[in-house]
Design an enzyme around this catalytic site. Structure first.
Site, PDB file in Angstrom:
ATOM      1  N   TYR A   1      32.105  13.462  51.536  1.00 55.04           N
ATOM      2  CA  TYR A   1      33.289  13.362  52.102  1.00 55.04           C
ATOM      3  C   TYR A   1      34.049  12.168  53.008  1.00 55.04           C
ATOM      4  O   TYR A   1      34.907  12.144  52.765  1.00 55.04           O
ATOM      5  CB  TYR A   1      33.774  14.920  52.355  1.00 55.04           C
ATOM      6  CG  TYR A   1      33.366  16.232  52.352  1.00 55.04           C
ATOM      7  CD1 TYR A   1      32.675  15.955  50.750  1.00 55.04           C
ATOM      8  CD2 TYR A   1      33.241  16.729  52.314  1.00 55.04           C
ATOM      9  CE1 TYR A   1      32.297  16.979  49.892  1.00 55.04           C
ATOM     10  CE2 TYR A   1      33.196  18.236  51.484  1.00 55.04           C
ATOM     11  CZ  TYR A   1      32.510  18.291  50.127  1.00 55.04           C
ATOM     12  OH  TYR A   1      31.944  19.420  49.386  1.00 55.04           O
TER      13      TYR A   1
ATOM     14  N   HIS B   1      23.069  18.763  50.569  1.00 51.39           N
ATOM     15  CA  HIS B   1      24.234  18.986  49.699  1.00 51.39           C
ATOM     16  C   HIS B   1      23.635  18.710  47.848  1.00 51.39           C
ATOM     17  O   HIS B   1      24.146  19.643  47.573  1.00 51.39           O
ATOM     18  CB  HIS B   1      24.463  17.345  50.453  1.00 51.39           C
ATOM     19  CG  HIS B   1      26.326  17.725  48.973  1.00 51.39           C
ATOM     20  ND1 HIS B   1      26.874  17.175  49.479  1.00 51.39           N
ATOM     21  CD2 HIS B   1      26.735  18.092  48.416  1.00 51.39           C
ATOM     22  CE1 HIS B   1      28.529  16.926  49.106  1.00 51.39           C
ATOM     23  NE2 HIS B   1      28.630  18.320  48.703  1.00 51.39           N
TER      24      HIS B   1
END
Ligand code: A2P
Length: 273
Positions: free
Chosen positions: A50, A106
């Protein structure tokens, strides 16, 4: 204010509502995290990918809250599957923290086939205290089975795209059977029309809440940890106020039966940072 939590298999307690921080940049994350803490948020979800971990860490420090009163979840990218200690070290440096509360792989990235190695690394990092809890994101039951078979250790959490258009019954049943807590990313449906769905707006009208609160209540009454993103103070507040919405079992079942044509979940076999 009470923070609602869910017990994890490793013994910690995960706050049920997290602030999702994608796609905030550092400056926005810093500002929104600090104001969310004032509103009562205690769980923040970020990731290397992010590119806002610095902002999240700065927002935590700006708020002045004790580190021990906050839950920080982050994730590392595919390049660290063969070097998870280095991956988590990078997360910690960017966040400016000594430990995270929850570290996740992730994506499984099966094309490179190193997620078992990443999992073995996270087990070690939890033992060292660098992550209080460990888990996965976007793992299917087949991926999870491989981790469990290889190590005997199930993830404490698996984070999935999950909302009433994709209620993932097979995945959730697998999680329940293995003591894995389900977390929902993009719980409000990534702008796919869920909030305008007549069933949702009808329930919102009946219950005197907003459509987003109906969806987030559907998560929390089912024991799903949910990660709505908002940058708006009013929506941040309403997204935390979802524990007394009053959905009946029949409402929950009706929401779970929603499907929408033309909307596909992200495929973890083909996607991932
Ligand atoms: P905003 O940041 O302007 O509030 P998801 O978490 O499912 O990906 O959804 C995030 C999107 O939903 C963002 O565009 C966010 O916009 C919007 N959103 C968040 N909370 C609410 C809410 N309570 N009502 C309506 N839209 C919301």
């Amino acid at each position: 204010m009470t923070t609602h939590t869910i017990a994890l298999s490793g013994g910690t307690h995960l706050p049920t509502i997290a602030l999702g921080t994608w796609p905030m940049d550092d400056a926005e994350a810093r500002r929104v995290v600090a104001s969310a803490i004032e509103l009562g948020y205690r769980h923040f979800d970020t990731a290397e990918n992010y590119e806002n971990e610095r902002g999240v860490g700065d927002g935590l420090r700006d708020s002045g809250i004790d580190r021990a009163d906050i839950w920080v979840t982050t994730k590392f990218n595919r390049r660290w599957h063969a070097a998870p200690a280095e991956g988590l070290k990078g997360n910690l440096q960017r966040l400016g923290l000594d430990y995270v509360d929850l570290a996740l792989i992730h994506w499984p990235n099966p094309d490179q086939d190193r997620y078992v190695q990443a999992w073995e690394g996270l087990i070690e990092l939890r033992a060292q205290g660098l992550a209080r809890a460990i888990g996965t994101s976007n793992f299917t039951p087949a991926h999870l089975t491989r981790l469990i078979d290889a190590t005997g250790v199930a993830p404490e959490v698996n984070q999935l795209e999950l909302h009433p258009y994709f209620d993932r019954p097979a995945e959730r049943a697998f999680h329940a059977a293995h003591g894995i807590v389900t977390e929902a990313w993009s719980p409000l449906g990534r702008g796919n029309g869920l909030l305008d769905e007549p069933l949702v707006t009808g329930l919102a009208g009946r219950l005197g809440v907003t459509p987003a609160q109906v969806i987030l209540a559907w998560d929390v009454v089912q024991g799903i940890v949910t990660i709505p993103k908002s940058s708006d103070p009013g929506r941040l507040a309403q997204n935390l106020d979802v524990f007394d919405v009053g959905l009946t079992d029949a409402d929950v079942a009706a929401l779970s039966a929603l499907t929408a044509s033309g909307i596909e979940p992200v495929d973890p076999e083909r996607f991932g940072h």
